[in-house]
Enzyme design. Structure first.
Site, PDB file in Angstrom:
ATOM      1  N   ARG A 219      41.342  45.750  58.438  1.00  0.00           N
ATOM      2  CA  ARG A 219      41.435  45.754  59.894  1.00  0.00           C
ATOM      3  C   ARG A 219      41.671  47.198  60.322  1.00  0.00           C
ATOM      4  NH1 ARG A 219      39.225  41.614  59.987  1.00  0.00           N
ATOM      5  NH2 ARG A 219      39.921  39.593  60.752  1.00  0.00           N
ATOM      6  N   GLU A 248      38.095  47.857  68.497  1.00  0.00           N
ATOM      7  CA  GLU A 248      36.684  47.429  68.454  1.00  0.00           C
ATOM      8  C   GLU A 248      36.273  46.796  69.787  1.00  0.00           C
ATOM      9  OE1 GLU A 248      36.344  44.912  65.014  1.00  0.00           O
ATOM     10  OE2 GLU A 248      37.127  46.473  63.689  1.00  0.00           O
ATOM     11  N   HIS A 266      31.731  46.347  61.960  1.00  0.00           N
ATOM     12  CA  HIS A 266      32.409  45.118  61.507  1.00  0.00           C
ATOM     13  C   HIS A 266      31.395  44.053  61.079  1.00  0.00           C
ATOM     14  CE1 HIS A 266      36.386  42.667  61.962  1.00  0.00           C
ATOM     15  NE2 HIS A 266      35.652  42.225  60.950  1.00  0.00           N
TER      16      HIS A 266
HETATM   17  P1  NAP Z   1      44.370  37.377  50.838  1.00  0.00           P
HETATM   18  O1  NAP Z   1      43.764  36.585  49.748  1.00  0.00           O
HETATM   19  O2  NAP Z   1      45.513  36.793  51.613  1.00  0.00           O
HETATM   20  O3  NAP Z   1      44.824  38.792  50.200  1.00  0.00           O
HETATM   21  C1  NAP Z   1      45.596  39.701  50.911  1.00  0.00           C
HETATM   22  C2  NAP Z   1      46.105  40.773  49.964  1.00  0.00           C
HETATM   23  O4  NAP Z   1      46.846  41.718  50.728  1.00  0.00           O
HETATM   24  C3  NAP Z   1      47.045  40.254  48.879  1.00  0.00           C
HETATM   25  O5  NAP Z   1      46.882  41.008  47.708  1.00  0.00           O
HETATM   26  C4  NAP Z   1      48.424  40.509  49.475  1.00  0.00           C
HETATM   27  O6  NAP Z   1      49.376  40.597  48.443  1.00  0.00           O
HETATM   28  C5  NAP Z   1      48.176  41.836  50.179  1.00  0.00           C
HETATM   29  N1  NAP Z   1      49.114  42.082  51.273  1.00  0.00           N
HETATM   30  C6  NAP Z   1      49.414  41.241  52.294  1.00  0.00           C
HETATM   31  N2  NAP Z   1      50.328  41.806  53.107  1.00  0.00           N
HETATM   32  C7  NAP Z   1      50.606  43.026  52.583  1.00  0.00           C
HETATM   33  C8  NAP Z   1      51.498  44.071  52.951  1.00  0.00           C
HETATM   34  N3  NAP Z   1      52.280  43.969  54.032  1.00  0.00           N
HETATM   35  N4  NAP Z   1      51.539  45.180  52.169  1.00  0.00           N
HETATM   36  C9  NAP Z   1      50.769  45.281  51.070  1.00  0.00           C
HETATM   37  N5  NAP Z   1      49.898  44.318  50.671  1.00  0.00           N
HETATM   38  C10 NAP Z   1      49.829  43.203  51.414  1.00  0.00           C
HETATM   39  O7  NAP Z   1      43.297  37.776  51.915  1.00  0.00           O
HETATM   40  P2  NAP Z   1      41.715  37.974  51.734  1.00  0.00           P
HETATM   41  O8  NAP Z   1      41.032  36.667  51.871  1.00  0.00           O
HETATM   42  O9  NAP Z   1      41.483  38.787  50.524  1.00  0.00           O
HETATM   43  O10 NAP Z   1      41.391  38.822  53.067  1.00  0.00           O
HETATM   44  C11 NAP Z   1      42.069  40.036  53.322  1.00  0.00           C
HETATM   45  C12 NAP Z   1      41.754  40.563  54.701  1.00  0.00           C
HETATM   46  O11 NAP Z   1      40.465  41.156  54.710  1.00  0.00           O
HETATM   47  C13 NAP Z   1      41.689  39.548  55.845  1.00  0.00           C
HETATM   48  O12 NAP Z   1      42.963  39.171  56.308  1.00  0.00           O
HETATM   49  C14 NAP Z   1      40.875  40.291  56.896  1.00  0.00           C
HETATM   50  O13 NAP Z   1      41.729  41.035  57.745  1.00  0.00           O
HETATM   51  C15 NAP Z   1      40.015  41.245  56.061  1.00  0.00           C
HETATM   52  N6  NAP Z   1      38.584  40.862  56.113  1.00  0.00           N
HETATM   53  C16 NAP Z   1      37.681  41.705  56.696  1.00  0.00           C
HETATM   54  C17 NAP Z   1      36.337  41.358  56.719  1.00  0.00           C
HETATM   55  C18 NAP Z   1      35.319  42.256  57.344  1.00  0.00           C
HETATM   56  O14 NAP Z   1      34.320  41.762  57.848  1.00  0.00           O
HETATM   57  N7  NAP Z   1      35.503  43.565  57.317  1.00  0.00           N
HETATM   58  C19 NAP Z   1      35.910  40.153  56.187  1.00  0.00           C
HETATM   59  C20 NAP Z   1      36.845  39.324  55.598  1.00  0.00           C
HETATM   60  C21 NAP Z   1      38.190  39.696  55.556  1.00  0.00           C
HETATM   61  P3  NAP Z   1      50.968  40.350  48.702  1.00  0.00           P
HETATM   62  O15 NAP Z   1      51.078  39.088  49.514  1.00  0.00           O
HETATM   63  O16 NAP Z   1      51.533  40.281  47.330  1.00  0.00           O
HETATM   64  O17 NAP Z   1      51.433  41.561  49.438  1.00  0.00           O
HETATM   65  C1  8YV Z   2      34.504  38.059  60.707  1.00  0.00           C
HETATM   66  C2  8YV Z   2      36.432  39.030  59.355  1.00  0.00           C
HETATM   67  O1  8YV Z   2      33.284  38.666  60.997  1.00  0.00           O
HETATM   68  O2  8YV Z   2      36.851  37.054  58.146  1.00  0.00           O
HETATM   69  C3  8YV Z   2      37.326  38.046  58.692  1.00  0.00           C
HETATM   70  O3  8YV Z   2      38.554  38.278  58.705  1.00  0.00           O
HETATM   71  O4  8YV Z   2      36.832  40.075  59.741  1.00  0.00           O
HETATM   72  C4  8YV Z   2      34.977  38.753  59.482  1.00  0.00           C
HETATM   73  O5  8YV Z   2      34.503  37.979  58.421  1.00  0.00           O
HETATM   74  C5  8YV Z   2      35.292  38.072  61.938  1.00  0.00           C
HETATM   75  O6  8YV Z   2      36.564  37.590  61.802  1.00  0.00           O
HETATM   76  C6  8YV Z   2      34.558  37.260  62.990  1.00  0.00           C
HETATM   77  O7  8YV Z   2      34.961  37.623  64.224  1.00  0.00           O
END
Ligand code: NAP
Ligand code: 8YV
Length: 308
Positions: A219, A248, A266
């Protein structure tokens, strides 16, 4: 997405928020609305939740749900769902693409060719992935899918999170600054929100150093964008690949002008395939809930069945 709208309309009475937000439908239908289907771009804040006395469930399109006021929902017993796992591989594929694009300057080289500059000489040599160590900031579902791909490139990987991840054998750093000092490449894939706000700041960027590359697919709030721009501008770090931004879709001109940043709007999960399965899960959570079967993918703060 039109397919999500159509699927929702098969089962539910749907009131669509307009571009300026949800205020109009909250005013007109607030006492009838029992569910919200939403996405990260639209905030579900405490004020909106307060205007919906019959609200039972918020179904979020996306795995990240930092746009929802979680404590406000929890205090009313409202369930929140997201779309975990179904996008892991897509976002991981994309992140590797962004990493290589940033290190090997693929968008810049594309512009060089299109501008006719190749006719006057070769593109300058670039940095390489070969001599790098990758520091993952977050090693959850998507982080592990990214690490699996990078491991295949034969590049060392370490990670930081609040606690060691079960079943993960990469070296763990409890302290982000220590990890940043030991690596030259950071990939951020943690949730947004207060706990991670600006965790990659001027101090971390300085520790990363002048060969440093920052990839942010988490994010925009996770990185101090002003500090990042300054670090890119002054050579404190080498480059950045960014899919997410502080405000954004607004990206400041001070970032747009930097030649050492690869910027994309994004799009990490943005394929027909993956957005379709995410949309299905948004609808499935609502259908399951109103069929009395509970949510399919509730977030950790609103577990189901409820404890006790
Ligand atoms: P997840 O399985 O919950 O993994 C989150 C990771 O972050 C875990 O390793 C967690 O470990 C760590 N974490 C959480 N809070 C933290 C903190 N305060 N300090 C340090 N580490 C921390 O989540 P995910 O499914 O992998 O998704 C992660 C994030 O990616 C989403 O929440 C979203 O914001 C982002 N995302 C972006 C896109 C995009 O389009 N760019 C798409 C999908 C997801 P601990 O709990 O041990 O700290
Ligand atoms: C999405 C994302 O595009 O899953 C997330 O956390 O950032 C993206 O996969 C977004 O949330 C849709 O608005």
């Amino acid at each position: 997405m039109p397919a999500v709208d159509a699927a929702l309309a098969q089962t539910f009475v749907v009131h669509q928020a307009n571009a300026s937000g949800s205020a109009d439908i909250a005013f007109a239908y607030g006492d009838r609305i029992r569910a919200i289907a939403t996405r990260g771009r639209q905030k579900t804040d405490a004020a909106l939740i307060a205007r919906l006395p019959r609200l039972e469930i918020i179904s979020n399109f996306g795995v990240g749900y930092d746009s929802i006021d979680v404590p406000a929902a929890v205090s009313r017993g409202i369930v929140i769902t997201n779309t975990p796992d179904v996008l892991n591989e897509e976002v991981a594929d994309f992140t590797v693409g962004l990493l290589l694009s940033t290190i090997r300057e693929l968008p810049q080289a594309d512009r060089f060719l299109r501008d006719g500059k190749w006719l006057h000489g070769a593109y300058a040599l670039t940095q390489t992935l070969r001599d790098r160590t990758i520091g993952m900031v977050g090693m959850g579902r998507i982080g592990q899918a990214i690490a699996k791909r990078i491991a295949a490139f034969g590049v060392p990987i370490v990670y930081h999170s609040r606690k060691p991840q079960a079943g993960v054998s990469y070296k763990y750093y409890a302290d982000l600054k220590s990890m940043a000092s030991d690596v030259d490449t950071l990939i951020a894939i943690v949730p947004g929100g207060a706990a991670t706000r600006h965790m990659i700041n001027a101090e971390i960027l300085a520790a990363l150093g002048s060969r440093g590359i920052v990839i942010n697919v988490a994010r925009g709030s996770v990185v101090d964008q002003e500090a990042l721009i300054e670090a890119l501008r002054t050579g404190i770090i080498h480059g950045a690949g960014l899919d997410v931004f502080a405000d954004e879709p607004n990206v400041p001109s001070s970032l747009l002008v930097l030649p050492n940043a690869v910027l994309v709007p994004h799009v990490g999960s943005g394929t027909h395939h993956t957005r379709a399965v995410m949309g299905d899960l948004v609808v499935e959570n609502l259908r399951s809930w109103f069929a009395g079967k509970g949510p399919v993918t509730p977030v950790v703060e609103t577990p189901w069945p409820k404890a006790g």
